[in-house]
Enzyme design. Structure first.
Site, PDB file in Angstrom:
ATOM      1  N   THR A  37      25.166 -14.989   4.935  1.00  0.00           N
ATOM      2  CA  THR A  37      24.039 -15.342   5.808  1.00  0.00           C
ATOM      3  C   THR A  37      22.787 -14.585   5.361  1.00  0.00           C
ATOM      4  OG1 THR A  37      25.515 -15.695   7.682  1.00  0.00           O
ATOM      5  CG2 THR A  37      23.221 -15.244   8.213  1.00  0.00           C
ATOM      6  N   SER A  39      18.281 -14.827   4.090  1.00  0.00           N
ATOM      7  CA  SER A  39      17.266 -15.588   3.366  1.00  0.00           C
ATOM      8  C   SER A  39      17.658 -15.783   1.897  1.00  0.00           C
ATOM      9  CB  SER A  39      15.905 -14.896   3.472  1.00  0.00           C
ATOM     10  OG  SER A  39      15.999 -13.564   3.007  1.00  0.00           O
ATOM     11  N   GLY A 104      24.541  -6.906   7.931  1.00  0.00           N
ATOM     12  CA  GLY A 104      24.453  -7.219   9.358  1.00  0.00           C
ATOM     13  C   GLY A 104      23.037  -7.268   9.881  1.00  0.00           C
ATOM     14  N   GLY A 105      22.061  -7.163   8.965  1.00  0.00           N
ATOM     15  CA  GLY A 105      20.670  -7.313   9.404  1.00  0.00           C
ATOM     16  C   GLY A 105      20.453  -8.635  10.126  1.00  0.00           C
ATOM     17  N   GLY A 106      21.207  -9.641   9.708  1.00  0.00           N
ATOM     18  CA  GLY A 106      21.114 -10.954  10.364  1.00  0.00           C
ATOM     19  C   GLY A 106      22.112 -11.109  11.502  1.00  0.00           C
ATOM     20  N   GLU A 112      31.139 -12.312   8.299  1.00  0.00           N
ATOM     21  CA  GLU A 112      30.973 -11.997   6.867  1.00  0.00           C
ATOM     22  C   GLU A 112      32.141 -11.151   6.381  1.00  0.00           C
ATOM     23  OE1 GLU A 112      26.072 -12.055   6.731  1.00  0.00           O
ATOM     24  OE2 GLU A 112      27.091 -10.139   6.893  1.00  0.00           O
TER      25      GLU A 112
HETATM   26  C1  5RP Z   1      23.281 -10.827   7.432  1.00  0.00           C
HETATM   27  C2  5RP Z   1      23.336  -9.960   6.237  1.00  0.00           C
HETATM   28  C3  5RP Z   1      22.455 -10.322   5.092  1.00  0.00           C
HETATM   29  O1  5RP Z   1      23.223 -10.415   3.931  1.00  0.00           O
HETATM   30  C4  5RP Z   1      21.413  -9.279   4.893  1.00  0.00           C
HETATM   31  O2  5RP Z   1      20.717  -9.089   6.107  1.00  0.00           O
HETATM   32  C5  5RP Z   1      20.427  -9.660   3.775  1.00  0.00           C
HETATM   33  O3  5RP Z   1      19.562 -10.655   4.194  1.00  0.00           O
HETATM   34  P1  5RP Z   1      18.390 -11.227   3.308  1.00  0.00           P
HETATM   35  O4  5RP Z   1      19.026 -11.996   2.192  1.00  0.00           O
HETATM   36  O5  5RP Z   1      17.596 -12.097   4.257  1.00  0.00           O
HETATM   37  O6  5RP Z   1      17.573 -10.071   2.791  1.00  0.00           O
HETATM   38  O7  5RP Z   1      24.083  -9.022   6.139  1.00  0.00           O
HETATM   39  O8  5RP Z   1      24.142 -10.395   8.447  1.00  0.00           O
END
Ligand code: 5RP
Length: 229
Positions: A37, A39, A104-106, A112
């Site tokens: 998950t 961008s 887990g930022g998203g 995951e």
């Molecule tokens: C989501 C995640 C993403 O892999 C992580 O946040 C990176 O995100 P991005 O590709 O938008 O920088 O762990 O839960």
């Protein structure tokens, strides 16, 4: 180029590099894949869509990814209907040179972690801003059962961390996320296990037990491949 545009450009490049990496397998018909998950992953899915007719199905780590896959015409499968996944592709919020990560930022960390744990190879795709010497500048996300927000936060405080509830955010599993600041992460593996043992924790965003096998990193100097040693 400003920082955001440069980062987007690197994310685009790493997505294409990931396709090159797995292309020989995709071209074998009936290719199955687990998808993370974020961008970076969204850009990867756009590239993957070119090969949609070769893809037997993808297992999505979030509703966001599920909808993105469907909008690109890629069949989405339930993990329970898949016996094996040769690859899991995902981004990271931070990754170190031993390929341990904070994710887990998203907010999709639990799914995951489940999908990556049953995949043969975890390929992390990231731009160079994600590579760090030590994990921990990025706050560590923890998915918690809502009634345990305060009890888990107290236990985290005893480890020196400051928990902030991600306000108004509900995970795809119906739980809450607390983001933990100021944690000193010395032994990633032990800390991952210790936090996961706190009652009420669904999982935490340290990926040390299921660290990546390969990091495809986009840098200003070009694409780098770092393999787990
Ligand atoms: C989501 C995640 C993403 O892999 C992580 O946040 C990176 O995100 P991005 O590709 O938008 O920088 O762990 O839960």
């Amino acid at each position: 180029m400003n920082t955001n545009k440069r980062q987007l450009d690197l994310k685009q490049k790493v997505s294409r590099a990931a396709i090159d990496f797995i292309k020989p397998y995709i071209l074998d018909n009936n290719f199955f894949i687990g998808i993370g998950t974020g961008s970076t992953v969204d850009l990867f899915i756009d590239e993957l869509a070119v090969f949609r007719s070769n893809i037997g199905g993808a297992v999505a780590s979030s509703e966001r990814t599920r909808l993105k896959l469907l909008s690109c015409g890629i069949r989405v499968l339930d993990l329970n209907d898949v016996s094996s996944l040769p690859f899991y592709i995902d981004g990271a919020d931070e990754i170190d040179r031993s390929l341990c990560m904070i994710k887990g930022g998203g907010g999709a960390l639990t799914r995951e972690k489940i999908i990556s744990s049953v995949s043969d190879k975890f390929i992390c795709i990231a731009d160079e801003s994600k590579l760090v010497e030590h994990l921990g500048s990025f706050p560590l996300p923890i998915e918690v059962i809502p009634m345990a927000i305060n009890s888990v936060s107290r236990r985290i405080a005893s480890l020196g961390g400051k928990s902030i509830l991600r306000d108004g955010f509900i995970t795809d599993n119906g739980n809450s996320i607390i983001d933990v600041y100021n944690l000193r992460i010395q032994n990633q593996l032990n800390l991952e296990k210790e936090i996961n043992n706190f009652p009420g924790v669904v999982t935490n965003g340290l990926f040390a037990i299921n660290r990546a096998d390969v990091l495809i990193l986009a840098t200003e100097m070009g694409i780098q491949l770092i393999r787990r040693s």
